[in-house]
Design an enzyme around this catalytic site. Structure first.
Site, PDB file in Angstrom:
ATOM      1  N   LYS A  94       0.714  -1.252  -0.024  1.00 24.84           N
ATOM      2  CA  LYS A  94       0.172  -0.031  -0.003  1.00 24.84           C
ATOM      3  C   LYS A  94       0.790   1.432   0.010  1.00 24.84           C
ATOM      4  O   LYS A  94       1.981   1.174   0.319  1.00 24.84           O
ATOM      5  CB  LYS A  94      -0.961  -0.078   1.207  1.00 24.84           C
ATOM      6  N   GLY A  97      -0.932   6.319  -2.737  1.00 23.80           N
ATOM      7  CA  GLY A  97      -1.497   7.668  -2.511  1.00 23.80           C
ATOM      8  C   GLY A  97      -0.725   8.453  -1.389  1.00 23.80           C
ATOM      9  O   GLY A  97      -1.084   9.559  -1.248  1.00 23.80           O
ATOM     10  N   GLU A 103      -2.123   5.283   7.534  1.00 21.75           N
ATOM     11  CA  GLU A 103      -2.878   3.845   7.284  1.00 21.75           C
ATOM     12  C   GLU A 103      -2.426   2.767   8.227  1.00 21.75           C
ATOM     13  O   GLU A 103      -3.417   2.068   8.898  1.00 21.75           O
ATOM     14  CB  GLU A 103      -2.794   3.656   5.903  1.00 21.75           C
TER      15      GLU A 103
END
Length: 219
Positions: A94, A97, A103
């Site tokens: 991940k 972005g 996160e």
């Protein structure tokens, strides 16, 4: 169906898994954006959300859902987020972005992690997507040299600053056979804030949207 339609499909399917939860952990990205938009019809049953980025915060506030401080909330029941890649063990890559650190913090503070993604993100081996590594600015070149020693090819994400005031190296040409070990190794390099491998804290469940509908994966 287009990829965006698949993202909408899986985002809508995720609504079934948040029933009964008054406070949600919310991730970042295009699939999560659709999920937030769907929350507008449910905001009467949601007391608030803990957000992983300024972008998600603005989107939540726009539909009238209060954004809360994780320090005030404590442990969350569920965190909903997307992935750039996810493997059969529900380990993820991940951070495309740029919100990987927040996160990872919210994921760690949540009892359940629900990953929502279109089926193109499902892979046998992580690493085709460049692995983001968030670094303290003064350490960027040093960390990059250390990553080269590990066999990766780091590329500075120029003109990008994270919500935490840091920079990102995107590491190319990795075939990640041992995600947990690499996650720990990278995090031990001085100057690294965190990296985009979510293996030590993977997902508990994944919903993958495809042309034939939404597929549910659990461990």
């Amino acid at each position: 169906m287009t990829q965006d339609e698949l993202k909408k499909q899986v985002a809508k399917a995720a609504l079934e898994y948040i029933k009964g939860y008054a406070i949600l952990g919310i991730g970042t990205g295009s699939t999560v954006n659709h999920f937030i938009d769907f929350l507008a019809d449910l905001k009467g049953s949601i007391d608030g959300a803990v957000s992983s980025s300024r972008m998600s915060t603005e989107r939540l506030q726009k539909i009238g859902i209060p954004v809360l401080d994780l320090n005030a909330v404590g442990q969350l029941d569920i965190y909903i987020d997307g992935a750039d890649e996810i493997n059969p063990d529900l380990y993820m890559l991940k951070g495309g972005g740029g919100a990987l650190t927040r996160e990872k913090i919210i994921a760690g503070a949540s009892r359940q992690f629900l990953c929502i993604a279109d089926e193109t993100k499902y892979v046998d081996v992580l690493g085709s997507f460049p692995l983001p590594v968030e670094v303290i600015p003064m350490s960027r070149s040093y960390v990059a040299r250390e990553i080269v020693k590990l066999g990766g090819q780091p590329v500075w994400r120029e003109n990008y600053i994270t919500d935490n005031g840091n920079e990102i190296l995107d590491v190319h040409n990795l075939t990640i056979m041992q995600p947990k070990a690499l996650e720990q190794t990278l995090n031990n390099i001085p100057g690294v804030v965190t990296n985009g491998l979510f293996a030590m804290r993977g997902a508990n469940m994944a919903l993958l949207g495809g042309p034939d509908g939404v597929r549910k994966l659990t461990l």
